[in-house]
Every structure is written in C-alpha cells, then in structure tokens.
Design a protein around this motif. Structure first.
Motif, PDB file in Angstrom:
ATOM      1  N   ASP A  14       0.809  -1.223   0.000  1.00  0.00           N
ATOM      2  CA  ASP A  14       0.000   0.000   0.000  1.00  0.00           C
ATOM      3  C   ASP A  14       0.847   1.280   0.000  1.00  0.00           C
ATOM      4  N   ILE A  15       2.124   1.162   0.319  1.00  0.00           N
ATOM      5  CA  ILE A  15       2.923   2.379   0.534  1.00  0.00           C
ATOM      6  C   ILE A  15       4.035   2.499  -0.506  1.00  0.00           C
ATOM      7  N   VAL A  16       4.535   3.723  -0.643  1.00  0.00           N
ATOM      8  CA  VAL A  16       5.674   3.969  -1.530  1.00  0.00           C
ATOM      9  C   VAL A  16       6.943   3.893  -0.689  1.00  0.00           C
ATOM     10  N   LYS A  17       7.797   2.936  -1.017  1.00  0.00           N
ATOM     11  CA  LYS A  17       9.013   2.718  -0.230  1.00  0.00           C
ATOM     12  C   LYS A  17      10.221   3.340  -0.910  1.00  0.00           C
ATOM     13  N   PRO A  18      11.196   3.814  -0.130  1.00  0.00           N
ATOM     14  CA  PRO A  18      12.482   4.175  -0.734  1.00  0.00           C
ATOM     15  C   PRO A  18      13.151   2.900  -1.251  1.00  0.00           C
ATOM     16  N   SER A  19      13.985   3.048  -2.262  1.00  0.00           N
ATOM     17  CA  SER A  19      14.651   1.883  -2.853  1.00  0.00           C
ATOM     18  C   SER A  19      15.664   1.299  -1.863  1.00  0.00           C
ATOM     19  N   ALA A  20      16.052   0.068  -2.113  1.00  0.00           N
ATOM     20  CA  ALA A  20      17.079  -0.566  -1.276  1.00  0.00           C
ATOM     21  C   ALA A  20      18.375   0.225  -1.337  1.00  0.00           C
ATOM     22  N   ASP A  21      18.714   0.745  -2.516  1.00  0.00           N
ATOM     23  CA  ASP A  21      19.934   1.561  -2.639  1.00  0.00           C
ATOM     24  C   ASP A  21      19.845   2.807  -1.771  1.00  0.00           C
ATOM     25  N   VAL A  30       9.868   7.192   5.702  1.00  0.00           N
ATOM     26  CA  VAL A  30       8.847   6.334   5.094  1.00  0.00           C
ATOM     27  C   VAL A  30       7.502   6.906   5.530  1.00  0.00           C
ATOM     28  N   ILE A  31       6.691   7.316   4.572  1.00  0.00           N
ATOM     29  CA  ILE A  31       5.396   7.903   4.896  1.00  0.00           C
ATOM     30  C   ILE A  31       4.295   6.911   4.545  1.00  0.00           C
ATOM     31  N   GLU A  32       3.537   6.534   5.560  1.00  0.00           N
ATOM     32  CA  GLU A  32       2.477   5.541   5.369  1.00  0.00           C
ATOM     33  C   GLU A  32       1.123   6.244   5.473  1.00  0.00           C
ATOM     34  N   CYS A  33       0.906   7.169   4.569  1.00  0.00           N
ATOM     35  CA  CYS A  33      -0.292   8.008   4.523  1.00  0.00           C
ATOM     36  C   CYS A  33      -0.897   7.835   3.134  1.00  0.00           C
ATOM     37  N   ILE A  34      -2.006   7.146   3.045  1.00  0.00           N
ATOM     38  CA  ILE A  34      -2.506   6.797   1.716  1.00  0.00           C
ATOM     39  C   ILE A  34      -3.929   7.275   1.449  1.00  0.00           C
ATOM     40  N   GLU A  35      -4.551   7.913   2.449  1.00  0.00           N
ATOM     41  CA  GLU A  35      -5.907   8.414   2.238  1.00  0.00           C
ATOM     42  C   GLU A  35      -5.850   9.869   1.795  1.00  0.00           C
ATOM     43  N   LYS A  36      -6.713  10.236   0.861  1.00  0.00           N
ATOM     44  CA  LYS A  36      -6.738  11.623   0.371  1.00  0.00           C
ATOM     45  C   LYS A  36      -7.544  12.480   1.337  1.00  0.00           C
ATOM     46  N   ILE A  37      -6.849  12.940   2.389  1.00  0.00           N
ATOM     47  CA  ILE A  37      -7.490  13.755   3.416  1.00  0.00           C
ATOM     48  C   ILE A  37      -6.901  15.160   3.370  1.00  0.00           C
ATOM     49  N   PRO A  38      -7.664  16.173   3.808  1.00  0.00           N
ATOM     50  CA  PRO A  38      -7.128  17.538   3.807  1.00  0.00           C
ATOM     51  C   PRO A  38      -6.143  17.737   4.958  1.00  0.00           C
ATOM     52  N   CYS A  39      -4.882  17.513   4.685  1.00  0.00           N
ATOM     53  CA  CYS A  39      -3.862  17.534   5.737  1.00  0.00           C
ATOM     54  C   CYS A  39      -2.507  17.765   5.077  1.00  0.00           C
ATOM     55  N   ILE A  59      -2.028  12.821  -1.642  1.00  0.00           N
ATOM     56  CA  ILE A  59      -1.152  11.976  -0.831  1.00  0.00           C
ATOM     57  C   ILE A  59       0.247  12.594  -0.896  1.00  0.00           C
ATOM     58  N   PRO A  60       0.959  12.679   0.239  1.00  0.00           N
ATOM     59  CA  PRO A  60       2.279  13.312   0.185  1.00  0.00           C
ATOM     60  C   PRO A  60       3.220  12.605  -0.791  1.00  0.00           C
ATOM     61  N   ASN A  61       3.901  13.417  -1.581  1.00  0.00           N
ATOM     62  CA  ASN A  61       4.896  12.903  -2.513  1.00  0.00           C
ATOM     63  C   ASN A  61       6.280  13.112  -1.880  1.00  0.00           C
TER      64      ASN A  61
END
Ligand code: SF4
Ligand code: SF4
Length: 156
Positions: A14-21, A30-39, A59-61
């Motif tokens: 569900d989340i966007v991870k940084p690469s192993a490198d 690591v940001i585990e925020c996946i709902e489109k909320i006003p924040c 969602i934060p980029n």
C-alpha cells in the motif's frame, strides 16, 4: 492492494518505499499516509522540501533523494504516519511516532510492534525526540524487521 479498507492495517504493497539503494545510503523517511485527506503539516515540517503536494488533499509525494532522515516530520504528523529507517548502524534503527504514557527513556528495552500491534522483537531505545504531545522514539531494529516495525510498547 486496498485490503487495508477491510483490515484497517496497511501492508507494504500500500505504501511507496524508498529503494534498497537509498536505504543503504543513510536514514530516510517512510510515509504511510494513503488516504486523500485535507492535511499537510508534513509539507511545512520539511526544511529540505522533500515532501510535496499539489493540493492539500493529495497523498504526500516524497523525494527520497532529498530527504536526509532528520526525523522532524515524524512528530509533526497528526496521523502518526511518518517513520524513519536508518541502516547506517548495526542493528538498524526505526523511529516511530508515540503518544502514549509512560514515555520510554533512552536505554529502555521495549517491545517493537508491527502495524497490527503484534510484537516483532525486543528493541533498545536509542533516542527520544519530542514535539508537543508527540514523541519520536528511535529504537534498534534488526535489518530483517525494518519494514515491519512501526510501533513501540513499553514493557510492563
Ligand atoms: S526526515 Fe527530515 S528531510 Fe526527510 S522528509 Fe522528514 S523533515 Fe524532510
Ligand atoms: S501530516 Fe501526516 S497525515 Fe497529514 S498528509 Fe502528511 S503524512 Fe499524511
């Protein structure tokens, strides 16, 4: 993907991870925020401008290359959705947001929990950062567990 809507628990899919490198290069968010909320406090918190949004409901980029893993954003997120992983030491460390009592102290041995609240391993508290009511607790974590540990439980 999307099972969290039924289980209430995110998975790595569900989340966007940084690469192993990138993880090997140094501490990273690591940001585990996946709902489109006003924040968007995370955007303002990052002085490296590594977190961005076009709209407040986005969602934060994350620019993982721009992030230096300072951890400032961890304690500024009201959703307790931001973590830092750092494998420049052995064992690695994971910094998690924490708002319970008692607050652990440096040197304490605590339970490291996964996203479901299950114990993954025992960990030593290596650093505490605070910002108002939210603490950033940095704990030692075995490298194999850095993608699972997302919480801290003070031992009874
Ligand atoms: S850890 Fe520091 S540099 Fe990285 S996104 Fe958070 S505030 Fe920005
Ligand atoms: S501050 Fe936290 S909850 Fe709000 S958008 Fe950023 S990561 Fe998500």
């Amino acid at each position: 993907m999307g099972e969290y809507k039924e289980t209430g628990v995110l998975t790595l899919e569900d989340i966007v991870k940084p690469s192993a490198d990138r993880v090997e290069k140094g501490p990273v968010v690591v940001i585990e925020c996946i709902e489109k909320i006003p924040c968007d406090p995370c955007v303002a918190a990052c002085f490296k401008e590594a977190i961005s949004m076009d709209e407040i409901t986005d969602i934060p980029n994350v620019d993982f290359e721009g992030c230096i893993g300072c951890g400032v954003c961890v304690t500024e997120c009201p959703g307790l959705a931001i973590f830092i992983i750092d494998c420049t030491s052995d064992p690695c460390t994971v910094t998690v947001p924490y708002e319970y009592l008692p607050v652990p102290e440096k040197g304490d041995i605590v339970n490291a929990l996964d996203r479901e609240g299950k114990i993954v391993q025992e960990s030593e508290v290596v650093r505490i950062r605070s910002s108002g009511k939210t603490y950033g607790v940095t704990i030692s974590v075995d490298k194999k567990n850095i993608w699972d540990v997302r919480g801290v439980e003070v031992k009874a």
